[in-house]
Design a protein around this motif. Structure first.
Motif, PDB file in Angstrom:
ATOM      1  N   GLU A 534      15.029  43.820  25.961  1.00 17.01           N
ATOM      2  CA  GLU A 534      14.941  43.700  24.505  1.00 17.01           C
ATOM      3  C   GLU A 534      16.106  44.396  23.827  1.00 17.01           C
ATOM      4  O   GLU A 534      16.637  43.903  22.815  1.00 17.01           O
ATOM      5  CB  GLU A 534      13.606  44.260  24.019  1.00 17.01           C
ATOM      6  CG  GLU A 534      12.421  43.392  24.405  1.00 17.01           C
ATOM      7  CD  GLU A 534      11.148  43.776  23.669  1.00 17.01           C
ATOM      8  OE1 GLU A 534      11.242  44.528  22.658  1.00 17.01           O
ATOM      9  OE2 GLU A 534      10.067  43.324  24.070  1.00 17.01           O
ATOM     10  N   GLU A 545      13.365  37.007  20.736  1.00 19.20           N
ATOM     11  CA  GLU A 545      12.033  36.407  20.751  1.00 19.20           C
ATOM     12  C   GLU A 545      11.741  35.761  22.107  1.00 19.20           C
ATOM     13  O   GLU A 545      10.603  35.805  22.592  1.00 19.20           O
ATOM     14  CB  GLU A 545      11.896  35.383  19.632  1.00 19.20           C
ATOM     15  CG  GLU A 545      10.499  34.805  19.476  1.00 19.20           C
ATOM     16  CD  GLU A 545       9.449  35.855  19.170  1.00 19.20           C
ATOM     17  OE1 GLU A 545       8.263  35.620  19.496  1.00 19.20           O
ATOM     18  OE2 GLU A 545       9.792  36.922  18.611  1.00 19.20           O
ATOM     19  N   LYS A 548      10.621  38.532  24.276  1.00 20.93           N
ATOM     20  CA  LYS A 548       9.261  38.954  23.927  1.00 20.93           C
ATOM     21  C   LYS A 548       8.220  37.978  24.494  1.00 20.93           C
ATOM     22  O   LYS A 548       7.137  38.392  24.927  1.00 20.93           O
ATOM     23  CB  LYS A 548       9.123  39.072  22.406  1.00 20.93           C
ATOM     24  CG  LYS A 548       9.865  40.266  21.807  1.00 20.93           C
ATOM     25  CD  LYS A 548       9.663  40.345  20.308  1.00 20.93           C
ATOM     26  CE  LYS A 548      10.386  41.533  19.702  1.00 20.93           C
ATOM     27  NZ  LYS A 548       9.825  42.834  20.147  1.00 20.93           N
ATOM     28  N   ARG A 551       7.787  38.642  28.055  1.00 16.48           N
ATOM     29  CA  ARG A 551       7.054  39.894  28.276  1.00 16.48           C
ATOM     30  C   ARG A 551       5.540  39.708  28.173  1.00 16.48           C
ATOM     31  O   ARG A 551       4.757  40.568  28.610  1.00 16.48           O
ATOM     32  CB  ARG A 551       7.516  40.938  27.258  1.00 16.48           C
ATOM     33  CG  ARG A 551       7.065  42.352  27.555  1.00 16.48           C
ATOM     34  CD  ARG A 551       7.736  43.352  26.642  1.00 16.48           C
ATOM     35  NE  ARG A 551       7.584  44.709  27.111  1.00 16.48           N
ATOM     36  CZ  ARG A 551       8.374  45.718  26.788  1.00 16.48           C
ATOM     37  NH1 ARG A 551       9.406  45.516  25.962  1.00 16.48           N
ATOM     38  NH2 ARG A 551       8.157  46.936  27.253  1.00 16.48           N
ATOM     39  N   ARG A 590       1.018  36.285  19.024  1.00 14.08           N
ATOM     40  CA  ARG A 590       2.253  35.700  19.558  1.00 14.08           C
ATOM     41  C   ARG A 590       1.987  34.309  20.125  1.00 14.08           C
ATOM     42  O   ARG A 590       2.822  33.414  20.005  1.00 14.08           O
ATOM     43  CB  ARG A 590       2.880  36.618  20.597  1.00 14.08           C
ATOM     44  CG  ARG A 590       4.157  36.044  21.211  1.00 14.08           C
ATOM     45  CD  ARG A 590       5.146  37.093  21.659  1.00 14.08           C
ATOM     46  NE  ARG A 590       6.038  37.499  20.563  1.00 14.08           N
ATOM     47  CZ  ARG A 590       6.026  38.686  19.974  1.00 14.08           C
ATOM     48  NH1 ARG A 590       5.175  39.610  20.363  1.00 14.08           N
ATOM     49  NH2 ARG A 590       6.858  38.969  18.997  1.00 14.08           N
TER      50      ARG A 590
END
Length: 663
Positions: A534, A545, A548, A551, A590
């Motif tokens: 990140e 993004e 993310k 992740r 998300r």
């Protein structure tokens, strides 16, 4: 000696039945060149200081896919160079420098064949000839595949996802002296993931060829099926026949059953009906190559005396199905000698028959089923020994072996799933035994999941060329899609794979987060690597993004107990740290942001994670049932699950097992 020289180099290494291979084609081309009195080929300068004098030449009689191939070449060349190469459908003057796309008058002028009859079904030659470049393959699809491979290998074009394409800039472009045969490793290639399968043009560029396209389709001939599995009722359904003919269906315990039934394949009337309806389908679908006849997706195979006798004769519960398919293929091949009857070797039909070979027009689809190990290669892991044996045996019993290989965790789409090394080794193993096609089943059309875009790209590229450098393929995607964050992500992938390899931990297509490789120490190291990723992507909002999203599986694993549990009195407590409802809500948000909709194959609504987080974060009540011999610890809130069965005399739990070794 020609086979060892600069002559045709066959890519992909596929086993092409009845096809001129790279060595033979090299000799053939060498003879042709010698007869034409050619000088050695020279490198071709397509672009010099941003200028090009080349035309793309497509024969007037070219197929629709060859015209599309020329357009693909033109548009991607422009994206890389800023130069628009004109496309000509007429043979230009002898002085004109050409990029010839497809066989025809232009290849004839250069001393090459004018037709594609010498090539395998999807093969293509890429060749430099006296200042010209030739990309010419089979009309149905080979030329188009050849253009895509040329764009990748010479211009450096990459198609990572449907909306991420890399077109490196070029001011000068020289094609080295080249004489190659481009050919896929497998006749049929489908990685069933949101990327390759979700966008026709994108999948095609990676070599995906499942679909209904005919030889005259702009995107080339595809491999069409009339169903790929669980198809009995397509021909003989309980709704249509059970009331009048219960004898067409499974007999279990002396009774013909209607619900969750199969067919009674020893009944000659069933064969007559199925034959008639398959032939009707073949007549109605001239472009379809395989017509499937396979059991429904549950057990309950017929156990009438006749079916049982056939299964006993061939020493497999699939004996009746394979015996039936052989008769069906014999009948349909009389009218359609080029069509195949496909059938699954799945669950109770995986085991190959003894004393039976399959009809030449039968295609067997062997499935890589639970409890096979996905952490380690089929050819190496002891838990895959049965599957390996079945692959090798089926390859000798049938002329058309297809593999249905799962590359996903159906129970936990977001659980970290280190199977990249095994995927590459397994595809190569299947090629080595002569598999004709492979279906890699991922999440299908569902978006999201653990590295779904990477796995789809990786799998589809391996199906085109099973022998390529898989680590380089993985690194290329990571660098192209995640940019500066790629090194940390590559370390993360290696971290998980090294853990299952070093500790010999097995996982399968229903593995939960507590399987043993997601320890607190591993997750802590993984979190650190994602912190690095990140930070490296922080200046680019799009890349950040993407990191993310990558992740999310770590967050998902943290929502579940991974360190066992303790029962104290009448309470169950999960050991270790378990993320709570706030972390679950962040994960769900998300998912919603990216329109990811499910967390597993069935009943996968993400909102249930809030319930799980609450459940796993607090003590849970235990009910005890016991008699003089046994004590049972039951958790009603977990669906009445019996967590422990303890022998009272010894105090030992008879239900304990090693999560690292037992699947």
């Amino acid at each position: 000696m020609l086979c060892q020289g600069r002559m045709a180099v066959k890519e992909g290494g596929g086993k092409a039945r009845g096809v001129i291979t790279g060595c033979i084609l090299a000799i053939w081309l060498g003879w042709w060149m010698a007869g034409a009195g050619w000088a050695a080929s020279q490198p071709v300068t397509l672009l010099e200081e941003g200028r090009s004098g080349y035309q793309i030449v497509v024969d007037a009689a070219a197929s629709a896919s060859e015209v599309y191939a020329a357009e693909e070449l033109q548009s991607h060349f422009k994206a890389c160079t800023g130069v628009t190469l004109p496309i000509s459908r007429e043979l230009p003057g002898a002085e004109q420098a050409m990029i010839v796309v497809g066989f025809g008058a232009a290849t004839g002028r250069l001393g090459l064949p004018e037709t594609d009859g010498h090539l395998a079904e999807q093969a293509c030659i890429i060749k430099t000839v006296e200042g010209h470049l030739v990309i010419a393959g089979t009309r149905a699809a080979g030329t188009l595949h050849g253009v895509h491979r040329f764009l990748e290998e010479v211009l450096g074009v990459r198609w990572y996802t449907p909306d991420v394409t890399k077109t490196p800039p070029h001011r000068n472009l020289v094609v080295p002296d080249m004489d190659r045969v481009v050919e896929p490793s497998f006749l049929f290639r489908q990685c069933y993931c949101a990327g390759p399968g979700g966008d026709a043009g994108f999948g095609l560029r990676l070599g995906y060829n499942a679909g209904e396209g005919t030889a005259e389709d702009p995107q080339g001939q595809q491999y069409a099926f009339y169903r790929t599995g669980h198809s009995y009722f397509l021909y003989v359904s309980p709704e249509e026949f059970f009331d009048a003919h219960p004898e067409y269906f499974s007999e279990i315990g002396g009774q013909r059953i209607r619900e969750e039934t199969q067919l009674c394949l020893s009944n000659p009337e069933v064969l007559e009906i199925v034959t008639r309806r398959v032939l009707e389908a073949m007549r109605a679908q001239p472009h379809t190559r395989q017509f499937n006849f396979s059991q429904m997706d549950y057990y309950n195979y017929c156990q009438c005396p006749q079916c049982r006798a056939i299964n006993e004769r061939y020493q497999t519960n699939g004996g009746t199905q394979f015996w039936f398919v052989n008769q069906l293929a014999e009948r349909t091949s009389r009218e359609f000698p080029d069509r195949l009857i496909g059938t699954l070797a799945y669950t109770f039909t995986e085991e190959p028959p003894q004393g039976m070979k399959m009809h030449p027009n039968a295609a067997v689809w062997l499935c890589h089923m639970f409890p096979c190990c996905d952490s380690h290669p089929v050819a190496e892991c002891p838990l895959n020994a049965d599957h390996k044996r079945r692959v090798e045996t089926w390859s000798k019993l049938c002329s058309h072996l297809y593999i249905w290989h799962y590359i996903v965790n159906f129970a936990h789409y977001y659980n970290p799933f280190p199977n990249f090394r095994a995927m590459a080794a397994d595809v190569k193993f299947y090629q080595s035994v002569g598999a004709e096609g492979i279906f890699l089943q991922g999440m299908g059309p569902c978006k999201g999941g653990e590295f779904a875009l990477l796995r789809g790209h990786y799998g589809q590229k391996l199906l085109w060329d099973a022998g390529q450098d898989a680590e380089a393929l993985l690194a290329d995607f990571l660098e192209g899609y995640y940019g500066a964050a790629a090194p940390a992500l590559r370390q993360y992938i290696a971290l998980l794979q090294d853990k299952v390899d070093k500790d010999n931990i097995h996982m399968h297509l229903y593995t939960n987060p507590a399987q043993g490789y997601l320890t607190d120490e591993i997750l802590a190291e993984a979190e650190s690597l994602f912190d690095q990723a990140e930070a490296q992507a922080a200046k680019d909002a799009v890349l950040l993004e993407r990191v993310k999203v990558a992740r999310m599986p770590l967050q998902y694993a943290g929502l579940f107990p991974r360190n066992g549990y303790t029962i104290r009195g009448r309470e169950l407590r999960f050991n270790g740290q378990v993320a709570g409802p706030a972390a679950a809500l962040d994960f769900i948000q998300r998912m919603r942001k990216h329109e990811f909709s499910v967390i597993r194959e069935y009943g996968g609504e993400p909102e249930q994670l809030l319930l799980f987080a609450q459940l796993f974060s607090n003590p849970v009540g235990v009910v005890v049932l016991e008699n003089d011999s046994l004590r049972l610890d039951i958790v009603p809130l977990l669906g009445g699950r019996v967590l422990r069965i303890v022998e009272r005399k010894t105090g030992q739990s008879v239900t304990a097992y090693n999560v690292k070794e037992n699947l």
